[in-house]
Scaffold this motif. Structure first.
Motif, PDB file in Angstrom:
ATOM      1  N   THR A   1     -15.224  -8.819 -21.540  1.00 36.45           N
ATOM      2  CA  THR A   1     -13.905  -9.404 -21.807  1.00 36.45           C
ATOM      3  C   THR A   1     -13.871 -10.868 -21.381  1.00 36.45           C
ATOM      4  O   THR A   1     -13.338 -11.722 -22.090  1.00 36.45           O
ATOM      5  CB  THR A   1     -12.822  -8.616 -21.040  1.00 36.45           C
ATOM      6  N   GLN A   2     -14.448 -11.142 -20.219  1.00 39.54           N
ATOM      7  CA  GLN A   2     -14.462 -12.513 -19.719  1.00 39.54           C
ATOM      8  C   GLN A   2     -15.214 -13.429 -20.692  1.00 39.54           C
ATOM      9  O   GLN A   2     -14.769 -14.529 -21.000  1.00 39.54           O
ATOM     10  CB  GLN A   2     -15.100 -12.546 -18.324  1.00 39.54           C
TER      11      GLN A   2
ATOM     12  N   ASN B   1     -13.062 -14.084 -23.620  1.00 35.29           N
ATOM     13  CA  ASN B   1     -11.991 -15.033 -23.309  1.00 35.29           C
ATOM     14  C   ASN B   1     -12.498 -16.474 -23.381  1.00 35.29           C
ATOM     15  O   ASN B   1     -11.817 -17.360 -23.897  1.00 35.29           O
ATOM     16  CB  ASN B   1     -11.410 -14.755 -21.921  1.00 35.29           C
ATOM     17  N   TYR B   2     -13.688 -16.674 -22.848  1.00 39.32           N
ATOM     18  CA  TYR B   2     -14.277 -18.018 -22.932  1.00 39.32           C
ATOM     19  C   TYR B   2     -14.514 -18.413 -24.388  1.00 39.32           C
ATOM     20  O   TYR B   2     -14.280 -19.546 -24.789  1.00 39.32           O
ATOM     21  CB  TYR B   2     -15.609 -18.073 -22.169  1.00 39.32           C
TER      22      TYR B   2
ATOM     23  N   TRP C   1     -22.388 -11.294 -14.691  1.00 39.62           N
ATOM     24  CA  TRP C   1     -23.371 -11.191 -15.780  1.00 39.62           C
ATOM     25  C   TRP C   1     -24.704 -10.682 -15.249  1.00 39.62           C
ATOM     26  O   TRP C   1     -25.216 -11.189 -14.264  1.00 39.62           O
ATOM     27  CB  TRP C   1     -23.578 -12.543 -16.459  1.00 39.62           C
TER      28      TRP C   1
ATOM     29  N   ASP D   1     -15.498  -5.572 -18.075  1.00 41.33           N
ATOM     30  CA  ASP D   1     -14.736  -6.765 -17.672  1.00 41.33           C
ATOM     31  C   ASP D   1     -15.533  -8.052 -17.888  1.00 41.33           C
ATOM     32  O   ASP D   1     -14.967  -9.115 -18.157  1.00 41.33           O
ATOM     33  CB  ASP D   1     -14.282  -6.645 -16.202  1.00 41.33           C
ATOM     34  N   VAL D   2     -16.858  -7.949 -17.804  1.00 39.07           N
ATOM     35  CA  VAL D   2     -17.696  -9.125 -18.050  1.00 39.07           C
ATOM     36  C   VAL D   2     -17.681  -9.462 -19.537  1.00 39.07           C
ATOM     37  O   VAL D   2     -17.585 -10.634 -19.936  1.00 39.07           O
ATOM     38  CB  VAL D   2     -19.140  -8.877 -17.546  1.00 39.07           C
TER      39      VAL D   2
ATOM     40  N   VAL E   1     -18.365 -22.050 -19.562  1.00 38.32           N
ATOM     41  CA  VAL E   1     -17.387 -22.016 -18.475  1.00 38.32           C
ATOM     42  C   VAL E   1     -16.544 -23.298 -18.470  1.00 38.32           C
ATOM     43  O   VAL E   1     -15.330 -23.257 -18.289  1.00 38.32           O
ATOM     44  CB  VAL E   1     -18.088 -21.815 -17.111  1.00 38.32           C
TER      45      VAL E   1
ATOM     46  N   ILE F   1     -21.515 -16.516 -16.017  1.00 37.99           N
ATOM     47  CA  ILE F   1     -20.262 -15.756 -16.003  1.00 37.99           C
ATOM     48  C   ILE F   1     -20.343 -14.738 -14.871  1.00 37.99           C
ATOM     49  O   ILE F   1     -21.328 -13.999 -14.773  1.00 37.99           O
ATOM     50  CB  ILE F   1     -20.055 -15.050 -17.372  1.00 37.99           C
TER      51      ILE F   1
END
Ligand code: GTP
Ligand code: MG
Length: 455
Positions: free
Chosen positions: A164-165, A168-169, A143, A161-162, A109, A140
């Motif tokens: 994807t997140q 992205n990280y 999660w 969506d998790v 994060v 996250i």
């Protein structure tokens, strides 16, 4: 027979990264997992290091058989226990490191922070290959922790969506590494591990990702470092991590043996404050085997011999001046003793520095590794050095700083890393004395002082 079955030694693994990003928690998790998964008798105890046997790696990585179809030939992995810059600097070997591979821990994060960059610079300068543990995936948002050591298994079960997140990280880390000239990707998307740094999402708290992390460490070292890992049957080679006084015993050294065999009564040659030391191993000490895995015993027990790679404590006469960060060699003849004395002397001289023509700062440190790291750090910042040496602050250091003072006030500094002035020595006010136990703080403070004087 032990030797025959050990054609490769265990790779030496270090953990580096920014404060609070989870180095200690990750090591604890790996160690804890290993203790839970081991069969009785599998675990050897180490000083300054933790051994994770291959049987444990195979058990943890069992669900990954399809992705990592590797047959492990290494006996396991040896993790150096006290991570961080300061200790890493003492794992030195001429031009490189005793560490075979590193885990760079990054909070997924938070991303790259100051000491992440510093760690990368150190790894680059010591030419240590590494992989990135993108830690704290459990933080996250959304999660759902799964009861598995496998990242891929847990990832599959997450909401879209998790997922994807998380990616992205990961991409942000890929970007930050690219800026520094490193190609990287999530480990399961990598085709050629010699060209791409692997990013392994993990949670040191829940254990998710530990399976892939261990499988990759084992697979990469075994596949790409075989020649380096070939076990040599000769006398031991090692490096001194720390020098410690033990109550009722005397001075001891904590050593990582990276090659060969060390035996009780071996003659060893090592670096000392006043030059090479030749002595005889009285005892090789390791922690007592754990009876109950919940009780951590610190009592030591003696063993007669130890095979690389291993972490042990050595007790021998004349160790009070032993120098952390110095090489250690077991020698079998007078001729070898002389050769090793020469090698060690040369190595110490290559780190020490003196130039009477330079108006620069004076550095004193307690170990060869920290002195080397400080010198390198100051050179990078173009800060001139007049004297770099090991040991407490002496009259001579003050004289040298005073000579610098005559030419440039801003460099009239004695930088002291874990050393103090000798008894009765007082540093005059006009010479700036800077202490720190942290290499990068010391360098920062030196820079700050120079800038203050200039303004
Ligand atoms: P220093 O030794 O001070 O540099 O820190 P460190 O890198 O060893 O970090 P440490 O393991 O002490 O972890 C710092 C904090 O983060 C602790 O409160 C840990 O419990 C927490 N932490 C570490 N890993 C994880 C993780 O995977 N998930 C969560 N949620 N917390 C974590
Ligand atoms: Mg820690």
């Amino acid at each position: 027979t032990q030797l025959q079955s050990r054609r490769l030694r265990q790779p030496i693994v270090v953990v580096l990264g920014h404060v609070d990003h989870g180095k200690t928690t990750l090591l604890d998790k790996i160690r804890g997992t290993a203790v839970v998964k081991k069969e009785p008798g599998e675990m050897t105890q180490e000083v300054g290091a933790s051994f994770v046997p291959t049987s444990v790696i195979e058990k943890i990585a069992e669900p990954l058989k399809k992705i990592f179809p590797i047959k492990l030939e290494i006996p396991g992995l040896l993790f150096i226990d006290t991570p961080g810059h300061e200790l890493f600097s003492n794992l030195r070997k001429r031009g490189g490191s005793v560490a075979d591979i590193a885990i760079l821990v990054v909070d997924i994060v938070e991303g790259f922070q100051k000491q992440t960059y510093e760690s990368l610079e150190i790894l680059r300068s010591r030419k240590v290959p590494f992989l990135v543990a993108a830690n704290k995936i459990d933080r996250i948002p959304g999660w759902k922790t799964a009861d598995t050591y496998s990242f891929l298994e847990s990832f599959k079960a997450q909401r879209k969506d998790v997922q994807t997140q998380l990616d992205n990280y990961v991409y942000r880390l890929v970007g930050q590494l690219a800026e520094l000239g490193f190609n990287s990707d999530r480990f399961d998307r990598i085709k050629d591990f010699t060209k791409t740094v692997a990013i392994v999402p993990v949670s040191a708290k829940t254990g998710e990702g530990i399976a892939e992390l261990l499988a990759l460490l084992a697979g990469l070292t075994q596949n790409y470092m075989k020649s380096k890992l070939r076990f040599a049957e000769g006398p031991a080679k090692g490096v001194i991590l720390e020098v410690k006084e033990l109550q009722g015993l005397g001075y001891t050294i904590d050593v990582i043996i990276y090659d060969g065999v060390l035996k009780k009564n071996d003659t060893i040659v090592l670096g000392g404050l006043n030059g090479p030391i030749v002595t005889k191993v009285r005892s090789i000490l390791v922690p007592k085997p754990l009876q109950d895995i919940k009780v951590v015993k610190t009592d030591l027990t003696q063993i007669d011999e130890v095979y690389a790679a291993a972490g042990v404590k050595i007790y021998a006469p004349d160790l009070e001046n032993a120098l952390a960060g110095s090489p250690l060699f077991a020698a079998e003849s007078e001729q070898q003793i002389e050769e090793y004395k020469k090698i060690i002397q040369e190595e110490i001289s290559s780190v020490k520095y003196y130039n009477a023509n330079i108006a620069g700062i004076v550095i004193k440190a307690d170990s060869l590794g920290s002195l080397e790291a400080i010198v390198e750090g100051l050179k990078q910042k173009n800060i001139p050095i007049r004297l770099a040496d090991i040991g407490p602050i002496t009259k001579r250091d003050i004289t040298e700083a005073e000579l610098t003072l005559q030419e440039s006030k801003e460099y009239a500094i004695i930088a002291a890393f874990r050393v103090k002035p000798l008894q009765g020595i007082e540093v005059p006010n006009k010479v700036k004395l800077i202490y720190s136990d942290i290499i990068y703080q010391l360098i920062d403070e030196i820079e700050k002082y120079i800038n203050e004087i200039r303004e």
